[in-house]
Write a protein that holds these residues in place. Sequence first.
Motif, PDB file in Angstrom:
ATOM      1  N   UNK A 128       0.826  -1.207   0.000  1.00 30.38           N
ATOM      2  CA  UNK A 128       0.000   0.000   0.000  1.00 30.38           C
ATOM      3  C   UNK A 128       0.860   1.256   0.000  1.00 30.38           C
ATOM      4  N   UNK A 129       1.954   1.209  -0.722  1.00 30.93           N
ATOM      5  CA  UNK A 129       2.794   2.392  -0.832  1.00 30.93           C
ATOM      6  C   UNK A 129       3.498   2.725   0.460  1.00 30.93           C
ATOM      7  N   UNK A 130       3.513   4.010   0.806  1.00 35.05           N
ATOM      8  CA  UNK A 130       4.243   4.467   1.982  1.00 35.05           C
ATOM      9  C   UNK A 130       3.601   4.020   3.288  1.00 35.05           C
ATOM     10  N   UNK A 131       2.326   3.573   3.224  1.00 31.34           N
ATOM     11  CA  UNK A 131       1.649   3.147   4.446  1.00 31.34           C
ATOM     12  C   UNK A 131       2.142   1.778   4.901  1.00 31.34           C
ATOM     13  N   UNK A 132       2.607   0.960   3.966  1.00 31.97           N
ATOM     14  CA  UNK A 132       3.007  -0.409   4.291  1.00 31.97           C
ATOM     15  C   UNK A 132       4.239  -0.410   5.189  1.00 31.97           C
ATOM     16  N   UNK A 133       4.304  -1.294   6.196  1.00 40.16           N
ATOM     17  CA  UNK A 133       5.488  -1.371   7.061  1.00 40.16           C
ATOM     18  C   UNK A 133       6.688  -1.868   6.283  1.00 40.16           C
ATOM     19  N   UNK A 134       7.880  -1.442   6.688  1.00 39.52           N
ATOM     20  CA  UNK A 134       9.069  -1.861   5.959  1.00 39.52           C
ATOM     21  C   UNK A 134      10.168  -2.399   6.862  1.00 39.52           C
ATOM     22  N   UNK A 135       9.973  -2.385   8.185  1.00 36.66           N
ATOM     23  CA  UNK A 135      11.006  -2.878   9.087  1.00 36.66           C
ATOM     24  C   UNK A 135      10.494  -4.065   9.886  1.00 36.66           C
ATOM     25  N   UNK A 136      11.400  -4.988  10.197  1.00 34.56           N
ATOM     26  CA  UNK A 136      11.058  -6.164  11.001  1.00 34.56           C
ATOM     27  C   UNK A 136      12.347  -6.728  11.574  1.00 34.56           C
ATOM     28  N   UNK A 137      12.217  -7.715  12.425  1.00 33.30           N
ATOM     29  CA  UNK A 137      13.373  -8.408  12.995  1.00 33.30           C
ATOM     30  C   UNK A 137      13.368  -9.854  12.526  1.00 33.30           C
ATOM     31  N   UNK A 138      14.567 -10.401  12.351  1.00 36.56           N
ATOM     32  CA  UNK A 138      14.742 -11.808  12.033  1.00 36.56           C
ATOM     33  C   UNK A 138      15.617 -12.456  13.089  1.00 36.56           C
ATOM     34  N   UNK A 139      15.281 -13.679  13.454  1.00 39.23           N
ATOM     35  CA  UNK A 139      16.191 -14.477  14.272  1.00 39.23           C
ATOM     36  C   UNK A 139      16.718 -15.598  13.375  1.00 39.23           C
ATOM     37  N   UNK A 157      -1.023  -8.000  12.186  1.00 39.11           N
ATOM     38  CA  UNK A 157      -0.536  -9.238  11.583  1.00 39.11           C
ATOM     39  C   UNK A 157      -0.729  -9.216  10.064  1.00 39.11           C
ATOM     40  N   UNK A 158      -1.844  -8.651   9.623  1.00 37.17           N
ATOM     41  CA  UNK A 158      -2.096  -8.585   8.186  1.00 37.17           C
ATOM     42  C   UNK A 158      -1.007  -7.786   7.489  1.00 37.17           C
ATOM     43  N   UNK A 159      -0.572  -6.683   8.099  1.00 38.53           N
ATOM     44  CA  UNK A 159       0.481  -5.866   7.500  1.00 38.53           C
ATOM     45  C   UNK A 159       1.834  -6.568   7.558  1.00 38.53           C
ATOM     46  N   UNK A 160       2.040  -7.377   8.601  1.00 35.74           N
ATOM     47  CA  UNK A 160       3.317  -8.063   8.725  1.00 35.74           C
ATOM     48  C   UNK A 160       3.438  -9.306   7.879  1.00 35.74           C
ATOM     49  N   UNK A 161       2.304  -9.825   7.374  1.00 37.02           N
ATOM     50  CA  UNK A 161       2.309 -11.112   6.682  1.00 37.02           C
ATOM     51  C   UNK A 161       3.189 -11.115   5.429  1.00 37.02           C
ATOM     52  N   UNK A 162       3.108 -10.103   4.528  1.00 38.46           N
ATOM     53  CA  UNK A 162       4.004 -10.131   3.361  1.00 38.46           C
ATOM     54  C   UNK A 162       5.478 -10.091   3.746  1.00 38.46           C
ATOM     55  N   UNK A 163       5.806  -9.361   4.813  1.00 37.40           N
ATOM     56  CA  UNK A 163       7.202  -9.302   5.247  1.00 37.40           C
ATOM     57  C   UNK A 163       7.654 -10.654   5.789  1.00 37.40           C
ATOM     58  N   UNK A 164       6.784 -11.332   6.538  1.00 36.63           N
ATOM     59  CA  UNK A 164       7.155 -12.649   7.044  1.00 36.63           C
ATOM     60  C   UNK A 164       7.268 -13.645   5.889  1.00 36.63           C
ATOM     61  N   UNK A 165       6.425 -13.495   4.865  1.00 34.00           N
ATOM     62  CA  UNK A 165       6.533 -14.374   3.698  1.00 34.00           C
ATOM     63  C   UNK A 165       7.908 -14.226   3.051  1.00 34.00           C
ATOM     64  N   UNK A 166       8.375 -12.988   2.917  1.00 34.07           N
ATOM     65  CA  UNK A 166       9.710 -12.775   2.364  1.00 34.07           C
ATOM     66  C   UNK A 166      10.776 -13.369   3.286  1.00 34.07           C
ATOM     67  N   UNK A 167      10.605 -13.178   4.593  1.00 40.63           N
ATOM     68  CA  UNK A 167      11.578 -13.723   5.542  1.00 40.63           C
ATOM     69  C   UNK A 167      11.695 -15.231   5.403  1.00 40.63           C
ATOM     70  N   UNK A 168      10.566 -15.911   5.224  1.00 43.71           N
ATOM     71  CA  UNK A 168      10.603 -17.365   5.085  1.00 43.71           C
ATOM     72  C   UNK A 168      11.200 -17.792   3.746  1.00 43.71           C
ATOM     73  N   UNK A 169      11.147 -16.913   2.746  1.00 46.72           N
ATOM     74  CA  UNK A 169      11.806 -17.242   1.484  1.00 46.72           C
ATOM     75  C   UNK A 169      13.321 -17.332   1.662  1.00 46.72           C
ATOM     76  N   UNK A 170      13.853 -16.686   2.692  1.00 47.60           N
ATOM     77  CA  UNK A 170      15.297 -16.715   2.944  1.00 47.60           C
ATOM     78  C   UNK A 170      15.702 -17.904   3.795  1.00 47.60           C
ATOM     79  N   UNK A 171      14.753 -18.788   4.087  1.00 49.98           N
ATOM     80  CA  UNK A 171      15.025 -19.928   4.958  1.00 49.98           C
ATOM     81  C   UNK A 171      15.612 -21.078   4.161  1.00 49.98           C
ATOM     82  N   UNK A 172      16.664 -21.677   4.686  1.00 53.14           N
ATOM     83  CA  UNK A 172      17.203 -22.910   4.121  1.00 53.14           C
ATOM     84  C   UNK A 172      17.911 -23.668   5.236  1.00 53.14           C
ATOM     85  N   UNK A 173      18.159 -24.959   4.997  1.00 50.14           N
ATOM     86  CA  UNK A 173      18.771 -25.823   6.000  1.00 50.14           C
ATOM     87  C   UNK A 173      20.092 -26.358   5.466  1.00 50.14           C
TER      88      UNK A 173
END
Length: 683
Positions: A128-139, A157-173
Amino acid sequence: MKRPVIVALAASTVIAGVTAWLLFSPRPGAEALVPPPTTPAFPVAPAAVAPSSAQAPCRFIAGHRLAYDVSSTTSLSLTEALSKFSAGQSAQLGQATARLELEVTEVETSSAVLLARLTQRTGAFAAEGNVAPDTFLLRVNERCEVAGFARRANTTKKEGRPLQALAHELWFTLPDGPAPVGVAFDTSTGRASGLVYGAGGASPRDLVRTIQRYERAWSASMNGVVVERSRAEVQRGAGVWFDALEGVEEFSVPGVVTRGSAALKVTSAAPAPAALEGVSRDQADYVWESCFGEVPDQRLRPFVAGDYQRRVEAMRDVSYPDALDRMLGTFDVATDIHHQSRDMSAFLDAHPEAIPEFAGAVLTEFLPEWKAAGFLALANTQNAAAREVLLDVWRERDAPSMDRVRASLGLASRKDVGAPLARELLAEARRPGTPAQRDVSRQALLHVGVLGGMQPEDEELRVTVHTGLASELSSRQDALERSAVYAAIGNTGDLSFLPELDRASRNPDPQFRAVVPIALRRMPVEAVHDFTLDWLRRETSPEVMRELFEVIQHQYQDLGRPVGRDLATEAVQYLRRQPRLLTRQSILQILKPFAADDEAIRAAFRDQLKIEYETNTGLFGFIASCLPDEDVRAVLATIPSLADQHRGADHAPLPVTPRPPPELSPLPGMLPKLPPEIAEGAR
């Protein structure tokens, strides 16, 4: 070296695009979906991989900066039945790009916390442009896995969901030792295999990515997702985390998507010097939790004395206009009522002289949607002046009824009130009058129960509440009149009412019996176990059984432990009778802990999985997550449209009789459904 392209089914564009489209677009003939009470996971999780002594773990250094360029592309081809709801049969979700800036803010024994910020966002990442959150933490743990995600506390949570989706894309074992390059891909569980390269670009390693990590980011209509091709590659490199990550995946969803593809590319870049300026590094400003759950978690982290006192001290040098502006600012972003009110409570305890002015603003200047947070701020303020303000509002009969209700609830949650307030609430519960007054009276009775449940050690209060509720039971004869009394008893947890509940559970009228189970809600499960079991065995009404199983489910979830085997046996027997959706949800939650080692319950879950695929009521992912992958494959092999993908072609398809979606019976109107504030106070 030409590196193979990698695949990630739930690439962040899919999460932001496909999920939103499927959840909110109309579907022909689709029934309303009711989400399960807790957040389930999608089918089958990968087996845990033990840390390898041969593989160097990720080792972060506090203050280290990283940056990645991220690109994601997704497209869908929809079935004919759905194509009319889009611009055409193909839904091209397009490309999204962003720069991901990270800084290592904390290093622990086996993990590190990284501050992350998305900049230069386009497409789905821009949301949603400038309204969308852009910062988060990763462990990130020492095996280089993304082990936790935290959104900003002032976002939803709805606003954080796309960011968490990206965070999980960086997951590997990282694997435990060498693995073959060609690893089979299991389409029934959505598990993808690929390659991981070391710093030298040689020595392939196994990489596992799985749809399951995305929990309920997918719509319930994605039942039976089939992945035709999946490829993943990570170049580990010599850095602290990884140098590059790529993925591409092709999939379909029977009846929804004829063909879909998602591609992701992440490459290391030079950090921008000023990208993280002004960004909070205080973990108190973030919330560690999954944003993928469809049902909000009502179990909020309680404030301990030290937490609250630190907030009070932090507000000593803040002026009232600044504190009020800060609170009003929280109303401009979607956040929960507790975050909206907690700083103001601390301010009022630091500056009690401001309590009258703030109370006046709440009553005369706050918009209706702000008032709940204002009253909660007064309720949580420890100073006695806040209690007196709430008492004044509660006793003012000409005040708006909702203000009086909020004031009485705020008072019931305080520790500096007792039997005198209980007597006032009981007197108000008996007062006749207009519909607005009757609503105040009903809420007053519920708040009597909240008050008694909050202070069980106060003997005078306990006797006052018990005597008052017993009197209400004797004077109210029909189900509608008694429903609020049983709900109030449910807030108290008072076992002395158990003989009355036994009598009420034998009433010949099922509508009467249906309002009784809520009274068990906070009673100790050990003390009511035999009574509950006996009632289940003799009950004949589906409506009453639904209420009983819902109460049992929440009782044991509150304790964080499974029911006993005898209750589980009753639950699985009733499940075989194909109860309605809400009852199924509660029973499946009750039986989940037993599905792994009880063959009868496991068989019941297999039956329910097939039924769910045919009816599509939103429980497919949850049921599948309770079964081993071989059971999921065996059930899917009986579905004609999926049979060839899950068993040999020489097996004849089994006949499947489609079932209509289950009939959703309305919740009984006489049973009070407490708002979150009351439910939280009762606990």
